[in-house]
Design a protein around this motif. Structure first.
Motif, mmCIF file in Angstrom:
data_model
loop_
_atom_site.group_PDB
_atom_site.id
_atom_site.type_symbol
_atom_site.label_atom_id
_atom_site.label_comp_id
_atom_site.label_asym_id
_atom_site.label_seq_id
_atom_site.Cartn_x
_atom_site.Cartn_y
_atom_site.Cartn_z
ATOM 1 N N ARG A 53 0.858 -1.195 0.000
ATOM 2 C CA ARG A 53 0.000 0.000 0.000
ATOM 3 C C ARG A 53 0.886 1.234 0.000
ATOM 4 N NH1 ARG A 53 -3.189 -0.868 5.202
ATOM 5 N NH2 ARG A 53 -1.142 -1.604 5.800
ATOM 6 N N LEU A 54 0.611 2.123 -0.953
ATOM 7 C CA LEU A 54 1.378 3.360 -1.084
ATOM 8 C C LEU A 54 0.431 4.540 -0.885
ATOM 9 C CD1 LEU A 54 3.912 4.984 -1.763
ATOM 10 C CD2 LEU A 54 3.410 4.614 -4.194
ATOM 11 N N ASP A 55 0.548 5.192 0.260
ATOM 12 C CA ASP A 55 -0.290 6.338 0.607
ATOM 13 C C ASP A 55 0.300 7.581 -0.056
ATOM 14 O OD1 ASP A 55 -1.465 8.572 1.803
ATOM 15 O OD2 ASP A 55 -1.632 7.609 3.756
ATOM 16 N N LEU A 56 -0.450 8.166 -0.980
ATOM 17 C CA LEU A 56 0.001 9.344 -1.730
ATOM 18 C C LEU A 56 -0.793 10.593 -1.371
ATOM 19 C CD1 LEU A 56 0.340 7.524 -5.165
ATOM 20 C CD2 LEU A 56 2.213 8.300 -3.699
ATOM 21 N N SER A 57 -1.506 10.559 -0.263
ATOM 22 C CA SER A 57 -2.374 11.679 0.110
ATOM 23 C C SER A 57 -1.608 12.959 0.425
ATOM 24 C CB SER A 57 -3.262 11.302 1.297
ATOM 25 O OG SER A 57 -2.469 11.008 2.437
ATOM 26 N N GLY A 58 -0.348 12.834 0.835
ATOM 27 C CA GLY A 58 0.427 14.006 1.223
ATOM 28 C C GLY A 58 1.372 14.525 0.153
ATOM 29 N N ASN A 68 7.100 7.581 -13.429
ATOM 30 C CA ASN A 68 8.057 6.542 -13.808
ATOM 31 C C ASN A 68 8.350 5.605 -12.642
ATOM 32 O OD1 ASN A 68 8.444 7.165 -16.537
ATOM 33 N ND2 ASN A 68 9.867 8.799 -16.013
ATOM 34 N N SER A 69 8.480 6.150 -11.440
ATOM 35 C CA SER A 69 8.720 5.330 -10.263
ATOM 36 C C SER A 69 7.532 4.400 -10.011
ATOM 37 C CB SER A 69 8.977 6.226 -9.048
ATOM 38 O OG SER A 69 9.332 5.452 -7.935
ATOM 39 N N LEU A 70 6.325 4.926 -10.135
ATOM 40 C CA LEU A 70 5.135 4.099 -9.959
ATOM 41 C C LEU A 70 5.072 3.002 -11.012
ATOM 42 C CD1 LEU A 70 2.458 6.818 -9.113
ATOM 43 C CD2 LEU A 70 3.623 5.256 -7.532
ATOM 44 N N LEU A 71 5.420 3.328 -12.247
ATOM 45 C CA LEU A 71 5.416 2.311 -13.310
ATOM 46 C C LEU A 71 6.454 1.224 -13.033
ATOM 47 C CD1 LEU A 71 4.930 4.572 -16.437
ATOM 48 C CD2 LEU A 71 3.332 2.834 -15.584
ATOM 49 N N ARG A 72 7.637 1.607 -12.574
ATOM 50 C CA ARG A 72 8.648 0.603 -12.218
ATOM 51 C C ARG A 72 8.129 -0.285 -11.088
ATOM 52 N NH1 ARG A 72 12.034 5.027 -13.442
ATOM 53 N NH2 ARG A 72 12.063 5.756 -11.276
ATOM 54 N N GLY A 73 7.479 0.337 -10.102
ATOM 55 C CA GLY A 73 6.900 -0.442 -9.004
ATOM 56 C C GLY A 73 5.806 -1.375 -9.482
ATOM 57 N N LEU A 77 5.956 -5.260 -8.914
ATOM 58 C CA LEU A 77 4.975 -5.807 -7.978
ATOM 59 C C LEU A 77 3.727 -6.364 -8.650
ATOM 60 C CD1 LEU A 77 5.315 -2.958 -5.406
ATOM 61 C CD2 LEU A 77 5.725 -5.366 -4.902
ATOM 62 N N GLY A 78 3.545 -6.053 -9.922
ATOM 63 C CA GLY A 78 2.338 -6.515 -10.594
ATOM 64 C C GLY A 78 1.101 -5.929 -9.942
ATOM 65 N N GLY A 79 0.112 -6.728 -9.726
ATOM 66 C CA GLY A 79 -1.141 -6.280 -9.134
ATOM 67 C C GLY A 79 -1.075 -6.046 -7.641
ATOM 68 N N ARG A 80 0.112 -6.164 -7.053
ATOM 69 C CA ARG A 80 0.234 -6.010 -5.599
ATOM 70 C C ARG A 80 0.443 -4.578 -5.153
ATOM 71 N NH1 ARG A 80 4.353 -8.864 -2.805
ATOM 72 N NH2 ARG A 80 5.752 -8.466 -4.525
ATOM 73 N N LEU A 81 0.564 -3.623 -6.097
ATOM 74 C CA LEU A 81 0.760 -2.215 -5.730
ATOM 75 C C LEU A 81 -0.587 -1.509 -5.684
ATOM 76 C CD1 LEU A 81 2.587 0.175 -5.093
ATOM 77 C CD2 LEU A 81 2.837 0.537 -7.564
ATOM 78 N N LEU A 82 -0.953 -1.017 -4.498
ATOM 79 C CA LEU A 82 -2.219 -0.318 -4.294
ATOM 80 C C LEU A 82 -1.927 1.135 -3.939
ATOM 81 C CD1 LEU A 82 -3.902 -2.976 -1.969
ATOM 82 C CD2 LEU A 82 -3.987 -2.851 -4.474
ATOM 83 N N GLY A 98 -2.563 9.310 -18.828
ATOM 84 C CA GLY A 98 -3.389 8.150 -19.174
ATOM 85 C C GLY A 98 -3.002 6.890 -18.416
ATOM 86 N N LEU A 99 -2.557 7.049 -17.187
ATOM 87 C CA LEU A 99 -2.060 5.918 -16.408
ATOM 88 C C LEU A 99 -2.990 5.446 -15.295
ATOM 89 C CD1 LEU A 99 1.668 7.049 -15.964
ATOM 90 C CD2 LEU A 99 0.732 5.454 -17.659
ATOM 91 N N ARG A 100 -4.021 6.189 -15.004
ATOM 92 C CA ARG A 100 -4.814 5.848 -13.818
ATOM 93 C C ARG A 100 -5.367 4.427 -13.872
ATOM 94 N NH1 ARG A 100 -9.589 8.928 -10.567
ATOM 95 N NH2 ARG A 100 -8.934 10.704 -11.792
ATOM 96 N N ASP A 101 -5.786 3.979 -15.029
ATOM 97 C CA ASP A 101 -6.373 2.639 -15.134
ATOM 98 C C ASP A 101 -5.355 1.515 -14.971
ATOM 99 O OD1 ASP A 101 -8.882 3.734 -15.464
ATOM 100 O OD2 ASP A 101 -8.843 3.578 -17.651
ATOM 101 N N LEU A 102 -4.067 1.845 -14.982
ATOM 102 C CA LEU A 102 -3.040 0.822 -14.794
ATOM 103 C C LEU A 102 -2.851 0.441 -13.334
ATOM 104 C CD1 LEU A 102 -0.199 2.033 -17.206
ATOM 105 C CD2 LEU A 102 -1.898 0.235 -17.594
ATOM 106 N N PHE A 103 -3.372 1.261 -12.436
ATOM 107 C CA PHE A 103 -3.138 1.071 -11.010
ATOM 108 C C PHE A 103 -4.438 0.814 -10.270
ATOM 109 C CE2 PHE A 103 0.306 3.747 -12.544
ATOM 110 C CZ PHE A 103 1.414 3.075 -12.025
ATOM 111 N N ALA A 104 -4.325 0.040 -9.192
ATOM 112 C CA ALA A 104 -5.429 -0.080 -8.241
ATOM 113 C C ALA A 104 -5.381 1.159 -7.372
ATOM 114 C CB ALA A 104 -5.278 -1.337 -7.395
ATOM 115 N N VAL A 105 -6.388 2.029 -7.512
ATOM 116 C CA VAL A 105 -6.437 3.299 -6.780
ATOM 117 C C VAL A 105 -7.589 3.225 -5.794
ATOM 118 C CG1 VAL A 105 -6.732 5.785 -6.956
ATOM 119 C CG2 VAL A 105 -5.467 4.563 -8.737
#
Length: 113
Positions: A53-58, A68-73, A77-82, A98-105
């Motif tokens: 879990r990566l908290d990006l609220s701050g 780019n860092s999120l894409l590398r992660g 991590l595959g589907g394990r990055l939230l 156009g990346l939002r759909d690539l991540f579990a947000v």
């Protein structure tokens, strides 16, 4: 809990809650500051099983370096990055690229306590 500040603009706190890694990123993210996040995501990828879990609220500022860092992660991590509670600058960045759909947000799901 481990706290790693890069240059005063970005702070990364890593912790584990109920066996699940939690990374909390705050401040301003740019090309000089994402190294700590890259290292933490790579470390989490070496561990088996649990979602990360990566908290990006701050995050107050986000540029393509964070993307780019999120894409590398995501690759590591595959589907394990939230992504938890991404701030407006992060959401804007993901949308523009156009990346939002690539991540579990997950909005409104930041762990309390």
């Amino acid at each position: 809990m481990h706290d790693e500040s890069t240059d005063g603009r970005l702070r990364l706190v890593t912790a584990e809650r109920s066996g699940t890694p939690l990374l909390v990123l705050t401040g301003e993210s740019d090309h000089e500051a994402v190294g700590a996040l890259d290292r933490a995501l790579a470390e989490a990828a070496r561990r088996d099983g649990a979602d990360v879990r990566l908290d990006l609220s701050g995050v107050r500022f986000a540029d393509s370096s964070l993307a780019n860092s999120l894409l590398r992660g995501r690759v590591a991590l595959g589907g394990r990055l939230l992504l938890l509670d991404p701030s407006a600058p992060v959401v804007r960045l993901l949308d523009v690229l156009g990346l939002r759909d690539l991540f579990a947000v997950h909005a409104g799901s930041r762990p309390r306590g």
